[in-house]
Design a protein around this motif. Sequence first.
Motif, mmCIF file in Angstrom:
data_model
loop_
_atom_site.group_PDB
_atom_site.id
_atom_site.type_symbol
_atom_site.label_atom_id
_atom_site.label_comp_id
_atom_site.label_asym_id
_atom_site.label_seq_id
_atom_site.Cartn_x
_atom_site.Cartn_y
_atom_site.Cartn_z
ATOM 1 N N THR A 70 0.832 -1.190 0.000
ATOM 2 C CA THR A 70 0.000 0.000 0.000
ATOM 3 C C THR A 70 0.870 1.245 0.000
ATOM 4 N N VAL A 71 0.264 2.356 -0.306
ATOM 5 C CA VAL A 71 0.942 3.644 -0.284
ATOM 6 C C VAL A 71 0.661 4.322 1.035
ATOM 7 N N ASP A 72 1.678 4.899 1.639
ATOM 8 C CA ASP A 72 1.512 5.631 2.889
ATOM 9 C C ASP A 72 0.794 6.937 2.593
ATOM 10 N N GLU A 73 -0.426 7.063 3.098
ATOM 11 C CA GLU A 73 -1.227 8.246 2.796
ATOM 12 C C GLU A 73 -0.546 9.520 3.264
ATOM 13 N N SER A 74 0.286 9.442 4.299
ATOM 14 C CA SER A 74 0.897 10.640 4.844
ATOM 15 C C SER A 74 1.876 11.293 3.882
ATOM 16 N N VAL A 75 2.369 10.552 2.884
ATOM 17 C CA VAL A 75 3.310 11.143 1.940
ATOM 18 C C VAL A 75 2.647 11.452 0.607
ATOM 19 N N ALA A 76 1.383 11.128 0.451
ATOM 20 C CA ALA A 76 0.651 11.460 -0.780
ATOM 21 C C ALA A 76 -0.072 12.782 -0.558
ATOM 22 N N THR A 77 0.661 13.881 -0.636
ATOM 23 C CA THR A 77 0.136 15.178 -0.238
ATOM 24 C C THR A 77 -0.570 15.886 -1.380
ATOM 25 N N ALA A 78 -1.388 16.865 -1.016
ATOM 26 C CA ALA A 78 -2.049 17.685 -2.027
ATOM 27 C C ALA A 78 -1.028 18.451 -2.850
ATOM 28 N N ALA A 79 0.010 18.957 -2.185
ATOM 29 C CA ALA A 79 1.023 19.711 -2.914
ATOM 30 C C ALA A 79 1.675 18.839 -3.974
ATOM 31 N N ALA A 80 1.987 17.584 -3.624
ATOM 32 C CA ALA A 80 2.617 16.682 -4.592
ATOM 33 C C ALA A 80 1.647 16.334 -5.717
ATOM 34 N N SER A 81 0.403 15.982 -5.363
ATOM 35 C CA SER A 81 -0.585 15.650 -6.388
ATOM 36 C C SER A 81 -0.886 16.859 -7.267
ATOM 37 N N GLY A 82 -0.993 18.032 -6.662
ATOM 38 C CA GLY A 82 -1.270 19.232 -7.425
ATOM 39 C C GLY A 82 -0.151 19.575 -8.381
ATOM 40 N N ALA A 83 1.089 19.493 -7.901
ATOM 41 C CA ALA A 83 2.227 19.790 -8.763
ATOM 42 C C ALA A 83 2.298 18.803 -9.918
ATOM 43 N N ASN A 84 2.035 17.523 -9.637
ATOM 44 C CA ASN A 84 2.056 16.517 -10.696
ATOM 45 C C ASN A 84 0.947 16.766 -11.711
ATOM 46 N N ALA A 85 -0.258 17.110 -11.237
ATOM 47 C CA ALA A 85 -1.369 17.364 -12.146
ATOM 48 C C ALA A 85 -1.089 18.585 -13.028
ATOM 49 N N THR A 86 -0.512 19.623 -12.440
ATOM 50 C CA THR A 86 -0.175 20.809 -13.217
ATOM 51 C C THR A 86 0.878 20.491 -14.268
ATOM 52 N N GLN A 87 1.904 19.728 -13.889
ATOM 53 C CA GLN A 87 2.947 19.364 -14.837
ATOM 54 C C GLN A 87 2.388 18.503 -15.961
ATOM 55 N N ARG A 88 1.499 17.544 -15.628
ATOM 56 C CA ARG A 88 0.924 16.690 -16.655
ATOM 57 C C ARG A 88 0.099 17.519 -17.624
ATOM 58 N N PHE A 89 -0.650 18.475 -17.107
ATOM 59 C CA PHE A 89 -1.455 19.326 -17.984
ATOM 60 C C PHE A 89 -0.553 20.100 -18.943
ATOM 61 N N ALA A 90 0.517 20.669 -18.421
ATOM 62 C CA ALA A 90 1.427 21.427 -19.269
ATOM 63 C C ALA A 90 2.081 20.539 -20.319
ATOM 64 N N THR A 91 2.306 19.282 -19.981
ATOM 65 C CA THR A 91 2.980 18.355 -20.890
ATOM 66 C C THR A 91 2.028 17.781 -21.922
#
Length: 283
Positions: free
Chosen positions: A2-23
Motif C-alpha cells: 500500500t501507499v503511505d497516505e501521509s506522503v501522498a500530499t495535495a502539494a505533490a498531487s497538485g504539482a504533478n497534475a499541473t505538470q501533466r497538464f502542461a505536458t
Amino acid sequence: MTVDESVATAAASGANATQRFATDKRVVADTPPERVSMLAREVLSAVHATIRDHQVTYDEYNALKSWLIQVGQDGEWPLFLDVWVEHVVEEVASESRDGSKGTIEGPYYVPEAPELGSEAWLPTRDGEQGTPLLFEGQVRSVDGTPLSGATLEIWHADADGFYSQFAPGIPEWNLRGTVTADADGRFHIHTMKPAPYQIPTDGACGKLISAAGWHPWRPAHLHLKVGAQGCQQITTQLYFPGDPHNDDDVASAVKPELVLDPQDIDGGQQVTYDFVLDREATS
C-alpha cells in the motif's frame, strides 16, 4: 503493498497534475478576441453580481485573494477546475452526441499507457490489494456495427484511492493500460476494483471544502477513453452501485447510465458494459 497516505500530499498531487497538464494538453490559442472578450466579461459580471447581491466585505475579498494565490502555489488549478467546473463543460460538449454517456476526464489522465490487446491484464504490483475485477463488453457504433480495433484507454485508483504517477511509491503504469477491441469489438480487462477516495484536502481546495462545510469524497470509479476510426471519442467514468457518494459526488460527475451492475464470481467480481459511439460529423 500500500501507499503511505501521509506522503501522498495535495502539494505533490497538485504539482504533478499541473505538470501533466502542461505536458499533455495542447491549449488552443486562436480563440477570436471578441469571444474572449464576451466570455471574460460575462464571468466577471457574474462575480460582480455575487459581490453586490451578498454584500461581500473587504475581509471576505482579501480572504478570496489569499485563497486564489494559494491555489496557484499548491499547483491545484487542475484539481479545482476538474472537480468543480469540468462537468458543465462536458455537458455542453456532448449535448449533441448520440450513443454512450460521457463524463469528466479529471486531473489524473496520462496518455500513451501500455498497449495490452483485447484480453488485457492491467499492470499491478505484487500483492496488489483489492477485489479482482473482470470488466468486459463490446464497442459498437450507433447503428449497431461492432467496431473492430476500437481502443479503450483505462485508468483508475488503487485500493487506497491513489493514482500511479500522482502519488509516490506506485509503479509508473500501475492500473493503467490501452486495450484494443477484437474483430467483434469485444474486450476483456482484468484489474482490481478501485476504492472511493477523498480529493487532496491538505491544500487550497481542502481549505475551501472545510470552510464551506462540504465533503471531499469521490465514489469508486473506472476512467475510460473509448474511440474508433470514424467515430467520436468519448471520455467517461463508470461507477459501482451502493457507494454512499454516488448521489453527492464532489465532482458532480455521476450519471445513472454510468452505474455498473457487478456480479460476484469466484475470487472477485465481473461487470459487463458496452460502449456505443456516435459517428463523426460529416461536412
